[in-house]
Design an enzyme around this catalytic site. Sequence first.
Site, PDB file in Angstrom:
ATOM      1  CG  HIS A  87      -9.117   7.643 -28.903  1.00 48.45           C
ATOM      2  ND1 HIS A  87     -10.027   7.390 -27.904  1.00 48.45           N
ATOM      3  CD2 HIS A  87      -9.846   7.862 -30.024  1.00 48.45           C
ATOM      4  CE1 HIS A  87     -11.255   7.452 -28.409  1.00 48.45           C
ATOM      5  NE2 HIS A  87     -11.169   7.724 -29.696  1.00 48.45           N
ATOM      6  CG  HIS A 245     -13.752  12.118 -30.290  1.00 42.11           C
ATOM      7  ND1 HIS A 245     -12.705  11.871 -29.422  1.00 42.11           N
ATOM      8  CD2 HIS A 245     -14.085  10.921 -30.818  1.00 42.11           C
ATOM      9  CE1 HIS A 245     -12.444  10.577 -29.411  1.00 42.11           C
ATOM     10  NE2 HIS A 245     -13.273   9.975 -30.252  1.00 42.11           N
ATOM     11  CG  HIS A 272     -13.413   4.429 -36.301  1.00 44.33           C
ATOM     12  ND1 HIS A 272     -12.307   5.230 -36.111  1.00 44.33           N
ATOM     13  CD2 HIS A 272     -14.083   4.429 -35.130  1.00 44.33           C
ATOM     14  CE1 HIS A 272     -12.307   5.676 -34.867  1.00 44.33           C
ATOM     15  NE2 HIS A 272     -13.382   5.217 -34.260  1.00 44.33           N
TER      16      HIS A 272
END
Length: 312
Positions: A87, A245, A272
Amino acid sequence: MGLGIGLLGFQTTIAHSVTLSGTGVHSGAEVAITFHPAEADSGIVFQRVVGEQTISEFKAVSSQVGNTDLCTILGFSPATSIATIEHVMAAIYALGLDNLLVEVHGAEMPIMDGSSAPFIEAIEQTGIKALAVKRRYIRILKPVRIESGASWSEFTPYDGMRFEVEIDFDSPLIGRQAWKGDITPSVFKTELSRARTFGFMRDVERMWAAGRGLGSSLENSVVISDDNTVINMEGLRYKDEFVRHKTLDAVGDLALAGAPFIGCYRSYRGGHKMNANALKALMSDPTAYEIVETSTQRQRSVPREVIAVNAP
Ligand SMILES: [Zn+2]
């Protein structure tokens, strides 16, 4: 063309140091981080510090990524690695920051509110300044695609930095959602930066039982109950916060290319690991990209052997 931050293709850093602190989502421990200005061509560097001593240092590039199971981790040993960088990296990449030293007092980034917004605020508070060295971009020249079961992701040539992310969850609350757009600092800030991490109550309980996700709470995650409702009192920040997100995560993962890319990144049911593998696939095919010193078309290329953007 929406690349960069209007500083005519010059590299950037921050104007002054700025500190943030909060809880680490995996350890539950308090962590403080400080962003420091850094010189041109130094890239984004994370340092793990204990007391006065720096115990490890990693350039935020994909060759330094050890594990991507729950979050993105720099380094290969828990004693020295730095976790949950995605992030922070998304904020850094989207704002067009090329050089930064991130001093970390702990084993992971603070999770803050589970989004990139607090990092954006900290960086904007100190300000961004241009350096006297040109920025380099990774221009995608041909499609590179990877697949894993029903999931896939690909890079394709495009005149800008574009993300097209689609998710498809076996949950009626989330279901199928897509976000598509060109990433600029203002698009990222308004459309993506506030989207929080999310999880299912049953998974959170399982994680807690295994001694993981100890810092995870309703303060930093959207939690979905077994009957498919959002537990958080405040509800969602965007109607489709989930895919936003996931797009934020993808921006942070691709930041590990070590330079902004010029192209389109599409992913379907990714995460990811898939983002990391797509980046690896791109980097391992030297005919799929070129390094250029400008984001506009048909300019002189910089020979790849002179500049190894993603060198270890
Ligand atoms: Zn995330």
